[in-house]
Design an enzyme around this catalytic site. Structure first.
Site, short mmCIF file in Angstrom:
data_model
loop_
_atom_site.label_atom_id
_atom_site.label_comp_id
_atom_site.label_asym_id
_atom_site.label_seq_id
_atom_site.Cartn_x
_atom_site.Cartn_y
_atom_site.Cartn_z
N ARG A 148 0.82 -1.27 0.04
CA ARG A 148 -0.08 0.06 -0.07
C ARG A 148 0.84 1.39 -0.22
NH1 ARG A 148 -5.54 -0.07 1.69
NH2 ARG A 148 -6.45 -2.25 1.87
N ARG A 230 -1.29 -9.46 10.82
CA ARG A 230 -0.79 -9.23 9.63
C ARG A 230 0.91 -9.17 9.82
NH1 ARG A 230 -4.02 -6.19 5.94
NH2 ARG A 230 -6.09 -5.66 6.96
N ASP A 346 -13.75 4.24 1.38
CA ASP A 346 -14.30 3.62 2.91
C ASP A 346 -14.99 4.57 3.61
OD1 ASP A 346 -13.09 1.13 2.42
OD2 ASP A 346 -11.28 1.65 3.78
N ALA A 359 -10.70 -1.23 -2.17
CA ALA A 359 -9.92 -0.14 -2.72
C ALA A 359 -10.53 -0.06 -4.25
CB ALA A 359 -8.66 -0.49 -2.88
#
Length: 469
Positions: A148, A230, A346, A359
């Protein structure tokens, strides 16, 4: 509106007054749009508006440009929308995207397999042999992972100097009912004005709160009772543990009330791992969505799973992040706009990440807004329409066209997580049924009629505009 100096007119042709000339200059001036939020969607939208001769300023409360999270993927339809917004955005994807599998012969599949079932009497045996690996083709270059932050860095480099304004936390937005500019008030006491405001300020959007009201539950995201752990693993370690094919290709491992996803990023220098776990507890909204965690927490959640999944968890660093997964499904926003203020991405329809399409749907929003605002500018310049009126019409058309699809994604993303975790009442632990259901839903996302959306936007805008002219 831009504060451009108006030249003194010595001899107005046809005896037009100075006021007439000033009105003409005001009508011909580009639209002036304020975007709140300099993340991926806000930046992509800004590039599209600038390409259409629309003035843009982006305001963000952060002190520096940054993107949270690790991996993101854009499928073919999202990249097509990007090319229609500004072809340079697709170049940014290409520059930072990572091929799935062999770069010379990329694997365009999303892959699903049972990661739980194994022989408990032989916990180290190969638990993948004999299992079906379900594949879902996403089309040419249909599954390419990006980091990202790298993608945001690439698109931000295209933003002209002076567009981004940091350390600007929006407190209030006032839409002048008499047709004057929209005024933004920031936490530092300063103000700014614009013809319209678009909130791309993410899942905790302040602009959504201002549109819907502070007492409306739809103004806030809600916990899905999923935690995402993550971590990024050096590819050399991943291939040594998992083998070349498994480490360098996307895989999703299903099981009871949890699932694990991994795919390559950073030009295959890293393997991005996300482990989702169902959490019966609450996660207060005032608690940061990202919290420190340890590998031990993840290992405990997957202790009864097969050796392949446990070996993936073992690759994670000792300390990592865990994210509370929030979305907007419990209380969907009834509208994405009020007056000359709207929300996108979002901020409008935050979805859980289980389709990997949040996205991409936000990019569709950006294309829709670019097309509508380009139409507004034509209406003002060519037909003499009142700017404030047609902006309101455009945002009404945007909500009318975009809301159904984007809210469907919110619901389907929540349900996809339950399919992966064997909690769906129809699919249960039947991976074949689950694969077919995910395929049906994914095709609805991927094979979207973009030109049809643009036609529908034009029709909605024109239909609502006629009575206003």
């Amino acid at each position: 509106m831009l504060n451009r100096p108006i030249r003194r007119v010595l001899a107005a042709p046809f005896h037009r007054s100075n006021k007439t000339i000033m009105d003409r200059q005001a009508k011909d001036a580009p639209l002036d749009i304020a975007i709140v939020g300099c993340g991926i969607i806000g930046t992509v939208l800004a590039l599209g508006l600038l390409k259409r001769d629309i003035n843009v300023r982006i305001y963000d409360q952060a002190q520096s440009l940054r993107e949270i999270g690790a991996g993101i993927a854009f499928t073919a339809n999202a990249r097509k929308c990007m090319s229609m917004i500004d072809h340079r955005i697709v170049d940014c994807v290409t520059a930072v995207a990572t091929a799935n599998g062999d770069p010379e012969n990329p694997n365009n599949n999303m892959q699903f397999i049972d990661g739980f079932t194994h022989d408990p009497d032989d916990p180290t045996a190969d638990d993948m042999t004999g299992k079906t690996l379900y594949k879902l083709c996403a089309g040419p270059r249909g599954f390419e992972g990006c980091h990202r932050a790298q993608f945001l860095d690439a698109v931000t480099e295209l933003i002209p100097e002076g567009v981004n304004h940091l350390s600007k936390r929006v407190e209030e937005v006032v839409d002048d009912p008499n047709g004057g500019p929209v005024t933004l008030t920031f936490g530092d006491g300063t103000t700014a004005t614009a013809d319209a405001v678009i909130g791309c300020d993410g899942i905790k959007s302040r602009i959504r709160q201002l549109i819907l009201g502070p007492d409306n539950p739809a103004s806030y995201p809600h916990y899905t009772h999923k935690i995402a752990f993550r971590g990024l693993v050096p590819m050399a370690q991943a291939t040594a543990q998992l083998g070349d094919y498994r480490a360098r290709n996307q895989h999703m491992y299903g099981g009871p009330s949890a699932h694990v996803l991994h795919f390559p990023v950073a030009k295959q220098a890293l393997m991005n791992v996300v482990a989702f776990v169902t959490d019966p507890a609450d996660w207060p909204l005032d608690l940061a969505m990202s919290q420190p965690a340890t590998k031990g927490e993840v290992a405990a959640a997957f202790a009864s799973w097969g050796p392949t999944v446990r070996s993936i968890i073992d690759l994670l660093p000792p300390e990592l992040d865990k994210w509370g997964v929030f979305d907007a499904w419990d209380h969907p926003a009834p509208t994405y706009a009020r007056g000359r203020v709207c929300v996108a991405g979002d901020a409008a329809h935050a979805a859980a990440p289980h389709h990997g399409a949040g996205a991409g749907i936000g990019v569709e929003d950006a294309l829709a807004l670019c097309a509508l605002l380009e139409g507004v500018q034509r209406s003002v310049r060519g037909q003499g329409a009142r700017k404030e009126t047609v902006l309101k019409v455009a945002f009404l058309a945007y909500t009318a066209v975009r809301r159904e699809r984007s809210q469907w994604l919110v619901r389907s993303s929540r349900e996809a997580g339950e399919i992966y975790e064997w909690n769906d009442p129809v699919c249960g632990a039947d991976m074949a049924k689950g694969h077919e259901e995910i395929k049906r839903r994914s095709h609805k996302i991927w094979y979207f009629d973009i030109e049809g959306m643009l036609d529908e936007l034009k029709m909605e805008y024109s239909r609502r505009l006629v009575p206003e002219l």
